[in-house]
Motif scaffolding. Structure first.
Motif, PDB file in Angstrom:
ATOM      1  N   ASP A   1      -7.528   0.086  -0.034  1.00  6.64           N
ATOM      2  CA  ASP A   1      -6.324  -0.168  -0.830  1.00  6.64           C
ATOM      3  C   ASP A   1      -5.944  -1.648  -0.807  1.00  6.64           C
ATOM      4  OD1 ASP A   1      -5.818   2.252  -1.948  1.00  6.64           O
ATOM      5  OD2 ASP A   1      -4.386   2.922  -0.454  1.00  6.64           O
TER       6      ASP A   1
ATOM      7  N   ASP B   1       2.486   1.955  -3.358  1.00  5.15           N
ATOM      8  CA  ASP B   1       1.600   2.511  -4.376  1.00  5.15           C
ATOM      9  C   ASP B   1       1.169   3.938  -4.057  1.00  5.15           C
ATOM     10  OD1 ASP B   1       1.500   0.451  -6.246  1.00  5.15           O
ATOM     11  OD2 ASP B   1      -0.069  -0.631  -5.174  1.00  5.15           O
ATOM     12  N   ARG B   2       1.027   4.268  -2.781  1.00  7.43           N
ATOM     13  CA  ARG B   2       0.562   5.607  -2.403  1.00  7.43           C
ATOM     14  C   ARG B   2       1.659   6.660  -2.532  1.00  7.43           C
ATOM     15  NH1 ARG B   2      -3.463   5.869   2.815  1.00  7.43           N
ATOM     16  NH2 ARG B   2      -5.091   4.470   2.051  1.00  7.43           N
TER      17      ARG B   2
ATOM     18  N   VAL C   1       0.842  -1.202   0.000  1.00  9.05           N
ATOM     19  CA  VAL C   1       0.000   0.000   0.000  1.00  9.05           C
ATOM     20  C   VAL C   1       0.876   1.251   0.000  1.00  9.05           C
ATOM     21  CG1 VAL C   1      -1.669   1.342   1.324  1.00  9.05           C
ATOM     22  CG2 VAL C   1      -1.960  -1.127   1.109  1.00  9.05           C
TER      23      VAL C   1
ATOM     24  N   ARG D   1       1.246  -3.086  -4.533  1.00  8.79           N
ATOM     25  CA  ARG D   1       0.343  -3.911  -3.719  1.00  8.79           C
ATOM     26  C   ARG D   1       0.291  -5.338  -4.244  1.00  8.79           C
ATOM     27  NH1 ARG D   1      -4.826  -0.281  -4.072  1.00  8.79           N
ATOM     28  NH2 ARG D   1      -3.581   0.601  -5.778  1.00  8.79           N
TER      29      ARG D   1
ATOM     30  N   ALA E   1      -5.398   9.139  -3.494  1.00  7.23           N
ATOM     31  CA  ALA E   1      -4.865   8.077  -2.642  1.00  7.23           C
ATOM     32  C   ALA E   1      -4.901   8.466  -1.177  1.00  7.23           C
ATOM     33  CB  ALA E   1      -3.427   7.744  -3.075  1.00  7.23           C
ATOM     34  N   ALA E   2      -4.665   9.747  -0.906  1.00  6.10           N
ATOM     35  CA  ALA E   2      -4.607  10.187   0.492  1.00  6.10           C
ATOM     36  C   ALA E   2      -5.946  10.016   1.200  1.00  6.10           C
ATOM     37  CB  ALA E   2      -4.158  11.638   0.562  1.00  6.10           C
TER      38      ALA E   2
ATOM     39  N   SER F   1      -8.130   8.214 -10.977  1.00  6.02           N
ATOM     40  CA  SER F   1      -8.817   7.474  -9.919  1.00  6.02           C
ATOM     41  C   SER F   1     -10.030   8.255  -9.448  1.00  6.02           C
ATOM     42  CB  SER F   1      -7.856   7.246  -8.747  1.00  6.02           C
ATOM     43  OG  SER F   1      -8.522   6.640  -7.671  1.00  6.02           O
TER      44      SER F   1
ATOM     45  N   ARG G   1      -8.213   7.564   0.432  1.00  6.34           N
ATOM     46  CA  ARG G   1      -8.656   6.177   0.461  1.00  6.34           C
ATOM     47  C   ARG G   1      -8.262   5.529   1.780  1.00  6.34           C
ATOM     48  NH1 ARG G   1      -6.399   5.749  -4.915  1.00  6.34           N
ATOM     49  NH2 ARG G   1      -4.760   4.415  -4.069  1.00  6.34           N
TER      50      ARG G   1
END
Length: 431
Positions: A211, A70-71, A67, A346, A203-204, A199, A206
């Motif tokens: 994730d 990817d973030r 995770v 991930r 991401a922040a 997306s 989610r």
């Protein structure tokens, strides 16, 4: 020639040199750690405790590491992990050089190092895809595979030289320095992010759970992927059985410690040979070919169980390790082509987690089964499992259909529910 062209790419060159140094440093640690712990405690159980601490934190935190990979920027994550591992290995080295090491200090340091590796391992594929284009990834993975295999050939010899000349502490100091240099080189690497579909949410915002679920969906939605991971797990479980019982048979039945050393070194050269072959090979069905190569691991297990002549066991183990060396670049290139870049870390973390999960269990069950029924029984069982499971992936439609198109750099694979048409996934676009 292609490797020379690849190394002209500054970002890949820096990443490759740093990765190579880390691999060489890591290759000396197993031998040095075993000798250090046994010198300090004289206990095999103490060694198992230290190894278990490192493996436990690694497996526990791998999904979280995916995770994070990817973030955030993969280079930053890998660099931070290298700094942490540098500190832990230098700490162990200082402990050993001080002459009065404490087992719990070493175990704690290795546990922290294992945790850092859980964040570093998923970043390898994003770093490759972020430094080279799709058409060069197979060559890049093959080049990294050759270095990884070569380090396994020379690592034990270098460890032995360091231990005999200066003590095991210096091996850990070398590993720590290698991580420090790797971190410095990564700081100068420029990562290019492949363009992706936008997306639905940043991401922040989610959740961690979302994730993790999305990463798992990427794995289970591809039959070629999750069935191959089952095969990889079976291979690692079988390798754990051979690692624990093989030395016993070699020492007691096949001629002594020198026989086991010869088997291991032959395997290291086989691994290198398989990696070199993978750099030249372009199989039409890469996943199928790689999994069938893994199935050859049944041979040394069966020959050890049958107490076959030593030359046959040595040759079989070299062949089996060549299958592993062939798999790694082929598998990594295929995954990098087929998995969306935003999920790659991930997915890679789940790959490592599922592939390695069987090893701790096999380390325990192998010796227990040997005590109950003799060493041959668990070896025969492991041979049957790895042979059937790895070769059995040929029955999976996605494994058979997964192929590399004539245009190069694109993986054609059928997703569940497709009506016979292949889905082509490309990661050529560089931002």
């Amino acid at each position: 020639m292609l490797s020379h062209l690849l190394l002209r790419n500054r970002s890949f060159r820096l990443f490759f040199i740093g990765r190579s140094l880390s691999l060489i440093g890591d290759a000396v640690i197993p031998t040095a750690l075993a000798l250090a712990v046994l010198r300090a405690t004289g206990s095999a159980s103490a060694l198992a405790l230290v190894l278990g601490c490192a493996m436990g934190t690694r497996l526990l935190l791998l999904p979280l590491g995916g995770v994070v990979g990817d973030r955030f920027n993969a280079r930053t994550v890998a660099l931070t992990a290298d700094v942490v591992r540098c500190v832990t290995q230098l700490f162990v080295g200082v402990q050993l050089l001080g002459g009065d090491p404490h087992l719990w200090h070493i175990a704690l340091a290795e546990a922290v190092g294992g945790a850092a590796s859980a964040f570093a391992m998923p970043t390898l594929s994003p770093l490759v895809t972020g430094t080279v284009g799709a058409k060069d990834r197979h060559a890049a993975n093959a080049l990294l595979g050759v270095v990884r295999s070569g380090s396994r050939v020379g690592g034990p010899a270098l460890a032995g030289l360091l231990v005999l000349a200066a003590g095991p502490g210096w091996a850990f100091v070398l590993d720590g320095v290698s991580f420090a240099v790797s971190a410095c080189l990564l700081a100068a690497v420029r990562i290019h992010r492949p363009a992706e579909e936008p997306s639905d949410e940043p991401a922040a915002r989610r959740s961690l759970r979302k994730d993790l679920v999305e990463g798992w969906h990427e794995v289970r939605s591809r039959d070629w992927y999750w069935t191959s991971l089952v095969a990889h797990s079976a291979w690692n479980g079988a390798a754990a059985v051979l690692t624990t019982l093989g030395p016993v048979i070699a020492v007691e039945e096949l001629g002594g410690e020198g026989t086991w050393i010869a088997i291991v070194q032959a395997g290291a050269f086989g691994l290198l040979g398989g990696s070199l072959l993978a750099g030249r090979a372009r199989p039409k069905r890469p996943i199928l070919a790689a999994n069938l190569g893994l199935a050859t691991y049944a041979l040394p297990l069966a020959l050890l169980a049958a107490e076959a002549p030593t030359p046959a066991v040595i040759a079989a183990y070299a062949l089996a390790q060549a299958g592993l060396g062939f798999l790694s670049p082929i598998w990594e290139t295929s995954v990098q082509a087929a998995i969306p870049s935003g999920s790659l870390a991930r997915v890679t973390s789940y790959d490592w987690l599922l592939s390695l999960a069987a090893m701790p269990l096999a380390y325990v069950l192998g010796p227990l089964a040997a005590d109950a029924w003799g060493t041959a029984t668990p070896l025969w069982i492991a041979a049957a499992v790895v042979g059937v499971v790895c070769a059995g992936t040929a029955a999976v439609p996605g494994v058979r259909r997964f192929g590399v198109s004539d245009s190069g750099g694109r993986a054609a694979q059928a997703a569940p529910g497709d009506t016979g048409l292949s889905k082509k996934v490309s990661s050529d676009t560089v931002a």
